[in-house]
Design an enzyme around this catalytic site. Structure first.
Site, PDB file in Angstrom:
ATOM      1  N   LYS A   1      -3.348  -9.962  13.733  1.00  0.00           N
ATOM      2  CA  LYS A   1      -3.381  -9.542  15.144  1.00  0.00           C
ATOM      3  C   LYS A   1      -3.228  -8.021  15.231  1.00  0.00           C
ATOM      4  O   LYS A   1      -2.837  -7.375  14.251  1.00  0.00           O
ATOM      5  CB  LYS A   1      -2.246 -10.253  15.897  1.00  0.00           C
ATOM      6  CG  LYS A   1      -0.851  -9.941  15.372  1.00  0.00           C
ATOM      7  CD  LYS A   1       0.202 -10.891  15.940  1.00  0.00           C
ATOM      8  CE  LYS A   1       1.576 -10.555  15.397  1.00  0.00           C
ATOM      9  NZ  LYS A   1       2.582 -11.553  15.822  1.00  0.00           N
TER      10      LYS A   1
ATOM     11  N   TYR B   1       7.591  23.038  22.822  1.00  0.00           N
ATOM     12  CA  TYR B   1       7.895  22.785  24.235  1.00  0.00           C
ATOM     13  C   TYR B   1       9.398  22.823  24.474  1.00  0.00           C
ATOM     14  O   TYR B   1      10.176  22.249  23.703  1.00  0.00           O
ATOM     15  CB  TYR B   1       7.373  21.418  24.654  1.00  0.00           C
ATOM     16  CG  TYR B   1       5.887  21.412  24.951  1.00  0.00           C
ATOM     17  CD1 TYR B   1       5.370  22.156  26.002  1.00  0.00           C
ATOM     18  CD2 TYR B   1       5.021  20.659  24.178  1.00  0.00           C
ATOM     19  CE1 TYR B   1       4.009  22.140  26.284  1.00  0.00           C
ATOM     20  CE2 TYR B   1       3.662  20.631  24.444  1.00  0.00           C
ATOM     21  CZ  TYR B   1       3.156  21.382  25.502  1.00  0.00           C
ATOM     22  OH  TYR B   1       1.812  21.369  25.771  1.00  0.00           O
TER      23      TYR B   1
HETATM   24  C1  LIG Z   1       3.262 -11.846  14.622  1.00  0.00           C
HETATM   25  C2  LIG Z   1       3.539 -13.259  14.277  1.00  0.00           C
HETATM   26  C3  LIG Z   1       3.606 -13.639  12.939  1.00  0.00           C
HETATM   27  C4  LIG Z   1       3.611 -12.642  11.804  1.00  0.00           C
HETATM   28  O1  LIG Z   1       4.887 -12.050  11.783  1.00  0.00           O
HETATM   29  P1  LIG Z   1       5.363 -11.017  10.641  1.00  0.00           P
HETATM   30  O2  LIG Z   1       6.791 -10.832  10.924  1.00  0.00           O
HETATM   31  O3  LIG Z   1       4.551  -9.792  10.876  1.00  0.00           O
HETATM   32  O4  LIG Z   1       5.085 -11.647   9.339  1.00  0.00           O
HETATM   33  C5  LIG Z   1       3.735 -14.986  12.644  1.00  0.00           C
HETATM   34  N1  LIG Z   1       3.825 -15.902  13.642  1.00  0.00           N
HETATM   35  C6  LIG Z   1       3.797 -15.565  14.946  1.00  0.00           C
HETATM   36  C7  LIG Z   1       3.927 -16.614  15.980  1.00  0.00           C
HETATM   37  C8  LIG Z   1       3.682 -14.227  15.306  1.00  0.00           C
HETATM   38  O5  LIG Z   1       3.685 -13.889  16.595  1.00  0.00           O
END
Ligand SMILES: *Cc1c(COP(=O)(O)O)cnc(C)c1O
Length: 381
Positions: free
Chosen positions: A52, A273
């Site tokens: 993702k 800044y």
């Molecule tokens: C993002 C996510 C993962 C992966 O998590 P990591 O901690 O990056 O390994 C797995 N399951 C769900 C439901 C997630 O939202």
């Protein structure tokens, strides 16, 4: 748009990194190695890959095929759009699961494109049940259970409803039942066992399906947390799975920024800044071509640094949108020139170190990495 035609041919053929502020290197071999390492801890459990947010900011088009080649047969994304974008990079037999499930209007697009939705509510289950009736064939779905995080998934009451009325799943072929751990990065937290026990109890009253509870960190809680499928994301990209102890995973990203300008300051001169930093004596500073718009949060200015040939270059004053200024005092005169590049991420100073300086976690540093770096992907071995 005609703008593209106005770019001279020399601009198009020069080393592209010259036109960008910084070069992000993504080590695809390290991602493959991290996947193999996780598999080596798993026994019979299958290892999915979570890609993702554009593979945590690293580029799903480049990263996903590497993970498929090294053996991943299940991929997870958050949104239907991410699944549609991923589909062309994978074999049609490789499964893609959409964690958030589809909004009702997007359900048909989701299943017709061979994306498995995670159903998080009885309402989503009803939408897919009706869709299965409309399409006239069983639909492959995953179901998520809320075992304590109160974020996604069926509540205990919803699970009771389903158990009492199995017809609610008519037309749905439930191939995965999953949940997610809230505290897996802290192994001693009793919430882990509590969630695992609830998961087992809830799954028991639902149709038999493959079970999945753990993401990256859960893999390191031991075999009782593995079930049939684990869903690592961060660990693939080199993020440490536990808060304490050594990180067994290979670093994946490097970042080198161009020096835009070197200046010699006198005692009392100020930087950036708000003129918040003041030289206590003569010194040399460099302005480098990475700023908060590239994912280096202003909050990291006080504790953050760049590196040059092993010399630490502390950030001075505030981080700007496109640049930051660093102290060159540690670097011997003559070693560094205006066309040198400094490192903002390297093998020993990685996303965890930047996260610490910014008061956040490696996940946020990775997914914030800017879109305007020149990206170099080193081939997977
Ligand atoms: C993002 C996510 C993962 C992966 O998590 P990591 O901690 O990056 O390994 C797995 N399951 C769900 C439901 C997630 O939202």
């Amino acid at each position: 748009m005609a703008v593209v035609n106005t770019v001279s041919s020399s601009a198009r053929t020069m080393w592209p990194a010259s036109r960008a502020g910084a070069v992000l290197t993504v080590n695809l071999s390290a991602i493959a190695e991290n996947y193999r390492y996780l598999v080596s801890r798993l026994g019979k459990t299958a290892c999915a890959a979570v890609v993702k947010a554009d593979a945590y900011g690293l580029g799903v088009a480049q990263v996903a095929p590497v993970l498929e080649n090294v053996g991943a047969k299940h991929f997870f994304v958050a949104h239907v759009d991410e699944g549609l974008a991923l589909r062309p990079y994978l074999s049609p037999h490789t499964s893609i699961t959409v964690l958030h499930g589809p909004r009702p209007e997007a359900a048909e697009v989701c299943v017709r494109n061979n994306l498995r939705p995670v159903l998080n509510s009885l309402e989503q289950i009803a939408v897919l049940r009706n869709l299965a009736a409309k399409i006239g064939k069983p639909l492959d779905v995953a179901i998520q259970l809320d075992t304590g995080m109160s974020r996604f998934g069926l509540s205990e009451a919803d699970i009771d409803t389903l158990a009492a009325s199995p017809e609610l799943l008519t037309g749905l072929s439930v191939s995965l039942v999953m949940s997610h751990l809230a505290c897996a990065d802290t192994p001693e937290n009793p919430a882990n066992t509590m969630q695992r026990e609830r998961f087992e109890a809830y799954a028991h009253v639902l149709p038999k399906a493959a079970l999945s509870l753990s993401a990256s960190s859960g893999i390191f809680l031991g075999p009782q947390f593995h079930f049939d499928l684990v869903r690592p994301g961060a660990a693939l990209y080199g993020v440490a799975p536990q808060n304490e102890g050594d990180n067994p995973l290979k670093p994946v990203v490097g970042l080198q920024a161009h020096i835009l300008q070197i200046r010699h300051l006198s005692k009392g001169d100020r930087v950036g800044y708000g003129l918040t930093w003041q030289a206590s004596g003569p010194c040399r500073v460099a302005t480098i071509a990475t700023g908060y718009a590239d994912g280096f949060a202003r909050a990291g200015a006080a504790a953050g640094c760049a590196w040059y040939k092993g010399y630490r270059l502390p950030i001075l004053g505030r981080i700007s949108m496109d640049s930051m200024t660093v102290d060159l005092s540690a670097v011997p005169e003559g070693l560094l020139e205006e066309d040198s590049m400094v490192e903002l991420l390297n093998e020993s100073y990685g996303v965890a170190a930047v996260a610490k300086a910014e008061g956040t976690i490696g996940y946020e540093v990775l997914t914030s990495l800017g879109r305007r770096y020149h990206r170099v992907y080193t081939a997977a071995a």
